[in-house]
Write an enzyme that holds these catalytic residues in place. Structure first.
Site: not given
Ligand SMILES: *Cc1c(COP(=O)(O)O)cnc(C)c1O
Length: 380
Positions: A49, A275
């Site tokens: 899947k 950041y």
């Protein structure tokens, strides 16, 4: 030149991992026979899947060519496998969603999980060109898909009636474990399964990777019976367990995410990285900037200290991961400069599970979240 990031999918690692699982089950069967229990080794649905857990449906189908069947949940992926020449069984783990899907099941010979009354109603109104094979799913305690124990035998009887009418062919029984990787294990759900469905006829399918590796004996079939396991994550060389790595089982990572250093910085004590300035140097430090960020599927929550390999040497991520880049400590690799190879996870890097743990998640999520923009190279 494109950005120097790519992912390599090793088809031979996929095949190797399938063989490891196969051997594990054969050893359990041999041990049971040694104790005088007549039994048969289970068949394997290789779970592919989510595009083969991010490895690509076609690559996964090739790697698992020796599996007895493939399991997935997207009808389009199932059709893709058939059209690519997969002739063995295919199992749809969520079954079908609307009556029109039944024509696809019929045309492409797809085996379906049946887990709701609505699905039984749809089957009752359909006349397939040949009987459809199904697994009737029991909710044995996970409370996700499946008939509740008190409703299960009626549902199974309805499926058997549909079999007599020629709508259904093989009618199997299935359940799914919530805690096969955890201290609780499978005992209570297995007990519910045995009590509710243990005496009914037909094939059985119980175990995911964790249950297959940890409790292979519960998947063994009686000599006249048929049993299927449904391993997923372990076939890709990642671990279903928090505290046992995939290498312990002899599994090999099939996905390797690699990039390069594209810039170098020289920090002084007090200089910060990235950041939010989450990392501050306390000494002079050489850092490298890697062309890989969260838009490539690398987890933004992997903070300072996450393992990463630069030019074959293990080092650490520094500061916050940005969209397209992340920073690393080059202290252990003084010779590594621009163009130095970086392994983010896989064959020559940390395991995907180590990176996942550093980011507070599981390897499954990282593999599935690999971004479409990362070029894929498939190797034998
Ligand atoms: C995903 C899934 C599996 C495989 O689980 P792993 O933990 O990856 O082995 C098996 N069965 C069902 C129903 C699933 O949804």
């Amino acid at each position: 030149m494109p950005r120097p990031i790519s992912v390599t999918i090793s088809v031979s690692a996929l095949a190797h991992n399938l063989a490891v699982v196969q051997r594990h089950l054969e050893q359990a069967a041999a041990a049971a026979r040694g104790r005088g229990d007549a039994c048969k080794t289970p068949s394997i649905w290789a779970v592919i899947k989510a595009h083969g857990y991010g490895h690509g449906t076609a690559q996964a189908a090739r790697g698992f060519a020796n599996a007895n069947g493939l399991a997935m949940l997207d009808l389009a992926e199932a059709v893709e496998c058939r059209e690519a020449g997969w002739t063995k069984p295919i199992l749809l783990l969520e079954g079908f969603f609307e009556p029109a899907d039944l024509e696809i099941l019929d045309r492409y010979r797809l085996t379906s999980v049946v887990h709701t009354r609505e699905q039984l109603d749809m089957l009752a109104g359909y006349r397939p060109s040949r009987p459809l094979n199904v697994f009737v799913k029991l909710n044995s305690g996970m409370n996700r898909l499946g008939f509740a124990p008190q409703a299960y035998r009626d549902a199974f009887a309805r499926a058997q009636a549909l079999r007599e009418q020629g709508v259904l062919g093989a009618v199997g029984r299935m359940t799914h474990f919530a805690n096969a990787d955890a201290p609780e294990g499978v005992a209570s759900q297995l007990e519910v399964f045995q009590r509710t469905a243990g005496d009914l006829p037909g094939p059985v399918s119980l175990s995911n990777s964790a249950a297959t590796l940890r409790y292979p004996e519960i998947a063994l079939a009686r000599p006249d019976g048929e049993s299927w396991v449904r391993p997923g994550i372990c076939l890709y060389g990642a671990s279903p367990f928090f505290d046992t790595d995939a290498a312990t089982f002899g599994l090999r990572p099939a996905m390797s995410l690699r990039s390069q250093i594209i810039a170098v910085q020289h920090l002084q004590p007090g200089d910060a990285v990235g950041y939010g300035s989450l990392f501050t140097a306390d000494r002079p430090l050489r850092t490298g900037v890697v062309a890989c960020g969260y838009a490539d599927g690398y987890p933004r929550h992997a903070g300072t200290g996450t393992p990463i390999v630069v030019a074959g040497v293990r080092t650490r991520v520094l500061g916050r991961v940005s969209m397209d880049m992340l920073c690393v400590d080059l202290t252990p690799v003084p010779d590594a400069g621009i163009g130095a190879p970086v392994s983010l996870w896989g064959a020559d890097g940390p395991s995907v599970d180590e990176v996942a743990q550093a980011a507070g998640t599981i390897g499954y999520e990282l593999l599935c979240a690999l971004a479409a923009r990362v070029p894929v190279r498939s190797v034998a």
